[in-house]
Enzyme design. Sequence first.
Site, short mmCIF file in Angstrom:
data_model
loop_
_atom_site.label_atom_id
_atom_site.label_comp_id
_atom_site.label_asym_id
_atom_site.label_seq_id
_atom_site.Cartn_x
_atom_site.Cartn_y
_atom_site.Cartn_z
N GLU A 200 -2.66 2.93 4.93
CA GLU A 200 -3.24 3.87 3.95
C GLU A 200 -4.44 4.59 4.57
O GLU A 200 -4.60 5.80 4.40
CB GLU A 200 -3.68 3.10 2.70
CG GLU A 200 -2.49 2.60 1.88
CD GLU A 200 -2.87 1.70 0.72
OE1 GLU A 200 -2.02 1.50 -0.15
OE2 GLU A 200 -4.00 1.19 0.69
N LYS B 170 -9.75 1.26 -13.34
CA LYS B 170 -10.16 1.22 -11.92
C LYS B 170 -11.54 1.83 -11.68
O LYS B 170 -12.11 1.67 -10.60
CB LYS B 170 -9.12 1.95 -11.05
CG LYS B 170 -7.68 1.51 -11.23
CD LYS B 170 -7.47 0.09 -10.76
CE LYS B 170 -6.02 -0.38 -10.86
NZ LYS B 170 -5.09 0.30 -10.02
C1 5RP Z 1 -2.22 -0.92 -1.87
C2 5RP Z 1 -3.34 -0.24 -2.54
C3 5RP Z 1 -3.10 0.34 -3.90
O1 5RP Z 1 -3.44 1.68 -3.87
C4 5RP Z 1 -3.96 -0.37 -4.88
O2 5RP Z 1 -3.71 -1.77 -4.76
C5 5RP Z 1 -3.65 0.09 -6.31
O3 5RP Z 1 -2.38 -0.35 -6.66
P1 5RP Z 1 -1.78 -0.13 -8.11
O4 5RP Z 1 -1.53 1.33 -8.26
O5 5RP Z 1 -0.53 -0.96 -8.11
O6 5RP Z 1 -2.79 -0.63 -9.09
O7 5RP Z 1 -4.43 -0.13 -2.03
O8 5RP Z 1 -2.61 -1.50 -0.65
#
Ligand code: 5RP
Length: 229
Positions: free
Chosen positions: A109, A127
């Site tokens: 990422e 979040k």
């Molecule tokens: C994966 C990530 C995701 O972006 C993060 O965990 C958010 O995930 P979700 O959309 O399932 O809440 O960093 O490595």
Amino acid sequence: MTAPTPLTQDELKTLVGQAALQYVVPGEIVGVGTGSTVNKFIEALASMKNEIKGAVSSSVASTERLQALGIPVFDANEVESLAVYIDGADEIDGNGYMVKGGGAALTREKIVAALAQRFVCIADESKLVPALGAFPLPVEVIPMAARHIARRFKAMGGDATIRLKDGQPLVTDNGQHILDVRGLQVTDPLAFESAINQWPGVVTVGVFAHQKASVCLLGTATGVKTIAY
Ligand code: 5RP
């Protein structure tokens, strides 16, 4: 009159996944993150698949989803830059600094984010945090360094544990392990990210401050809120 039923977290993810389509540049390759929110974006992206060249993906899981929908996936080495990278987050603060890696894809990422001129974060409102640190911080590590790195976090007040899958250390797409660190205060995300990156055996720390969000599309009870940083 009865009050409308609040949207579920899943519905909020669908909303922001669809809203992210407006940032996809026709004729270009789009950077695609990983996670349940991004999965909603990938589903929405299928409606534009004939308008884009394809995607650079940040995980095997996202690659499989993209390909299943007929969206060509390019290797990161095939592109010089991307107009936009779209990804979720585990936490995002008021500066666009994030914690990521809940899906263990943080290294790829960060690489795809570094290729992109713009990082569009898609997230439901749970979040958004005043300060990073409540979510256990993911750190991808070379397995032989895991205990040493855990001791270094302990000296900073953090409690690091190896992430398990089916009772065994989870192995990332890069063949490494993940430490989840609880109890840390990330008061200066830029300095924190730089410092941890220097530790031998750390592949990637899940603080995204140098690759922060440019925009966050936040799913809220009243719709998608756009926050620009
Ligand atoms: C994966 C990530 C995701 O972006 C993060 O965990 C958010 O995930 P979700 O959309 O399932 O809440 O960093 O490595």
